[in-house]
Write a protein that holds these residues in place. Sequence first.
Motif, PDB file in Angstrom:
ATOM      1  N   UNK A 117      24.455 -29.447 -14.474  1.00 25.59           N
ATOM      2  CA  UNK A 117      23.849 -28.647 -13.412  1.00 25.59           C
ATOM      3  C   UNK A 117      24.757 -28.685 -12.191  1.00 25.59           C
ATOM      4  N   UNK A 118      24.496 -27.800 -11.234  1.00 27.91           N
ATOM      5  CA  UNK A 118      25.337 -27.799 -10.039  1.00 27.91           C
ATOM      6  C   UNK A 118      25.275 -29.143  -9.320  1.00 27.91           C
ATOM      7  N   UNK A 119      24.087 -29.728  -9.206  1.00 24.64           N
ATOM      8  CA  UNK A 119      23.972 -31.014  -8.506  1.00 24.64           C
ATOM      9  C   UNK A 119      24.740 -32.098  -9.245  1.00 24.64           C
ATOM     10  N   UNK A 120      24.629 -32.140 -10.577  1.00 24.82           N
ATOM     11  CA  UNK A 120      25.369 -33.129 -11.358  1.00 24.82           C
ATOM     12  C   UNK A 120      26.872 -32.920 -11.208  1.00 24.82           C
ATOM     13  N   UNK A 121      27.294 -31.677 -11.248  1.00 24.59           N
ATOM     14  CA  UNK A 121      28.725 -31.385 -11.097  1.00 24.59           C
ATOM     15  C   UNK A 121      29.232 -31.843  -9.738  1.00 24.59           C
ATOM     16  N   UNK A 122      28.461 -31.583  -8.691  1.00 28.61           N
ATOM     17  CA  UNK A 122      28.876 -32.000  -7.342  1.00 28.61           C
ATOM     18  C   UNK A 122      28.970 -33.522  -7.247  1.00 28.61           C
ATOM     19  N   UNK A 123      28.011 -34.222  -7.847  1.00 30.23           N
ATOM     20  CA  UNK A 123      28.031 -35.688  -7.782  1.00 30.23           C
ATOM     21  C   UNK A 123      29.253 -36.247  -8.514  1.00 30.23           C
ATOM     22  N   UNK A 124      29.539 -35.749  -9.712  1.00 29.38           N
ATOM     23  CA  UNK A 124      30.690 -36.251 -10.470  1.00 29.38           C
ATOM     24  C   UNK A 124      32.002 -35.886  -9.788  1.00 29.38           C
ATOM     25  N   UNK A 125      32.061 -34.715  -9.154  1.00 30.66           N
ATOM     26  CA  UNK A 125      33.277 -34.324  -8.446  1.00 30.66           C
ATOM     27  C   UNK A 125      33.547 -35.261  -7.273  1.00 30.66           C
ATOM     28  N   UNK A 126      32.493 -35.618  -6.530  1.00 24.86           N
ATOM     29  CA  UNK A 126      32.656 -36.535  -5.409  1.00 24.86           C
ATOM     30  C   UNK A 126      33.151 -37.890  -5.907  1.00 24.86           C
ATOM     31  N   UNK A 169      35.977 -36.691 -18.410  1.00 20.10           N
ATOM     32  CA  UNK A 169      36.226 -35.677 -19.433  1.00 20.10           C
ATOM     33  C   UNK A 169      35.277 -34.489 -19.261  1.00 20.10           C
ATOM     34  N   UNK A 170      34.027 -34.772 -18.940  1.00 21.01           N
ATOM     35  CA  UNK A 170      33.040 -33.697 -18.781  1.00 21.01           C
ATOM     36  C   UNK A 170      33.346 -32.856 -17.546  1.00 21.01           C
ATOM     37  N   UNK A 171      33.575 -33.492 -16.394  1.00 22.37           N
ATOM     38  CA  UNK A 171      33.781 -32.727 -15.163  1.00 22.37           C
ATOM     39  C   UNK A 171      35.053 -31.899 -15.228  1.00 22.37           C
ATOM     40  N   UNK A 172      36.027 -32.348 -16.040  1.00 21.39           N
ATOM     41  CA  UNK A 172      37.280 -31.605 -16.169  1.00 21.39           C
ATOM     42  C   UNK A 172      37.287 -30.646 -17.355  1.00 21.39           C
ATOM     43  N   UNK A 173      36.111 -30.485 -18.003  1.00 25.78           N
ATOM     44  CA  UNK A 173      35.957 -29.468 -19.033  1.00 25.78           C
ATOM     45  C   UNK A 173      36.438 -29.847 -20.413  1.00 25.78           C
ATOM     46  N   UNK A 174      36.748 -31.137 -20.651  1.00 22.57           N
ATOM     47  CA  UNK A 174      37.233 -31.564 -21.967  1.00 22.57           C
ATOM     48  C   UNK A 174      36.088 -31.965 -22.899  1.00 22.57           C
ATOM     49  N   UNK A 175      34.880 -32.085 -22.339  1.00 22.25           N
ATOM     50  CA  UNK A 175      33.708 -32.443 -23.140  1.00 22.25           C
ATOM     51  C   UNK A 175      32.488 -31.761 -22.528  1.00 22.25           C
ATOM     52  N   UNK A 176      31.409 -31.687 -23.317  1.00 18.84           N
ATOM     53  CA  UNK A 176      30.181 -31.031 -22.858  1.00 18.84           C
ATOM     54  C   UNK A 176      29.045 -32.055 -22.810  1.00 18.84           C
ATOM     55  N   UNK A 177      28.439 -32.171 -21.658  1.00 19.54           N
ATOM     56  CA  UNK A 177      27.377 -33.161 -21.454  1.00 19.54           C
ATOM     57  C   UNK A 177      26.217 -32.947 -22.429  1.00 19.54           C
ATOM     58  N   UNK A 178      25.801 -31.721 -22.651  1.00 16.87           N
ATOM     59  CA  UNK A 178      24.656 -31.466 -23.524  1.00 16.87           C
ATOM     60  C   UNK A 178      25.019 -31.765 -24.974  1.00 16.87           C
ATOM     61  N   UNK A 179      26.221 -31.396 -25.399  1.00 22.08           N
ATOM     62  CA  UNK A 179      26.647 -31.682 -26.775  1.00 22.08           C
ATOM     63  C   UNK A 179      26.703 -33.181 -27.023  1.00 22.08           C
TER      64      UNK A 179
END
Length: 530
Positions: free
Chosen positions: A413-422, A488-498
């Motif tokens: 989600x956007x909130x999760x993405x923002x947290x991992x990016x920080x 890996x997830x935040x950089x697009x190498x893996x998918x959190x839901x998968x």
Amino acid sequence: MDAKNDAELVHLARAGNRDAYDELIRRYERSIWGLACILVNDRCEAEDLTQEAFLRAWLNLDLLMDPAKFGPWLRRIVFGVSIDWLRVFRPDLYRLTDVKTELELSGQSAQAESALGQLQAIEMRRRVWSAVERLPPRYRLPLTLFHLDGLSHIKVAEALGVSVGTARSLVTRARQKLQPMLGSYAREVLPALEDLIKEQTMRESAMLHITDGKSVAGTLRQSGIPGEVSIYGDLMYEGPAPAGLSAEEWRETRARFMAAPGGLRPTLDDARQYLTECENALAAYSRHEEVVIWLDHALSRQLILIKVLDWFSRQNLGRVKVSLICVGDYPGMDRFAGLGQLTANQLASLADTRLPVGEAQYRTAQAAWNAFTSADPTEIERFVQTDTSALPFIAAALRRHLEQFPSVENGLSRTERQALSVLRDHGPLSGLRLFFAVQRLEEQIFMGDGSFYGMMADLSAARYPLVEASDTPEHGLGSVGITQIGRDVIEGRADHIALNGIDQWRGGVHLKGDQAAWRWDAATGRIVRF
């Protein structure tokens, strides 16, 4: 300019026409000065306070939602600046000199919309004023403050520097002393005075104020605005909100989500009780003459707004009016986070800006609520493309809601993405510092720290953790850092839901399994099947 009404002059003034604002000053200067005189008992200071009130009104003119209510709004402003002056310079004020002279000089009788203003309009006003002037000074001021502009006992107490109970007692004793003083006058004087007392009693209980949380509710109670304050605070940006449920089914569904294991959650009975109290807050409308809804632009409050308006649209309101105060900014605040930021006086300044809720608002709320609770999130996309101007913040709020769906890029989600990016860019942070860092990335803050810590707890407790915490994140303690899988997830190498699957609700959409049927595509700004 004389032929134009207040609303027309306000529109011209907002466009930069100083002649229009000068005309508003001409219309209200004497009456506003008279009110300041009564409040501060100093004609020179009243002149300065009058000028300050007009300046504040000019600077904040865009906040006046109903231009036809310029007069009442201006009186609220001069009351606020006068009370501030009293608090600093005259905390011991207990007297009022020559009330009749000040009122007649100011022309207040021609402008006042309150009970005493109505009495002045009848022939017996001099008799009433004469009796008021003969009251002992200790009773004269509280009676005048209370009945001049419908000021509450709380505001009278603030002006006099006494307790609310003492202020109430002084007003009651003043009325008791006034009645026999008028007994020798014409028969119609006493009935008029009784109408005055009856009207003020009604005004104290005629309004029901509904807002979303304890903070704003508490400040509203301190503001001196007459009426009862209740809370409707179900945070529907998380948890199930499916369409088609009865009131009992809705309450049970939401209560079970609120009481689910994990974090600082209420018991099931407490959750049921809280939601019942929210429902009772709305049902109390029938005991009042006006319901005022106080909310702001954030997603959580906009969801409450459309839920509440949808509910009211299906009630037989009779003569009950529903009004709305919904703001997205406040003068002097560069980053307005919501009504919870405002002081009692700042909230009071908004009271006269409320607008009646009409067919356009109800129709828009119904459509928004149907879209939000639909199992098909494209209903929201279709809704936000329609005319939503009747509720000006709802379209942006629902777009932000769609951004909480898992991303097509990584399942966050956007909130999760923002947290991992920080965390990726700055390293481990305490839960509280991380929360504030993520909030700074939001256009409108909608999520509280409890919800955020719960989200971080879920990421750390996942089958493949995306974050790790040295202490329980739901308490906001310890250090939170990103894991290699999180990178890996935040950089697009893996998918959190998968990796971890999902079992969450977004409004009426239940996302479940290792794919998630609906995802958010940031590149196109669309919700897509996945």
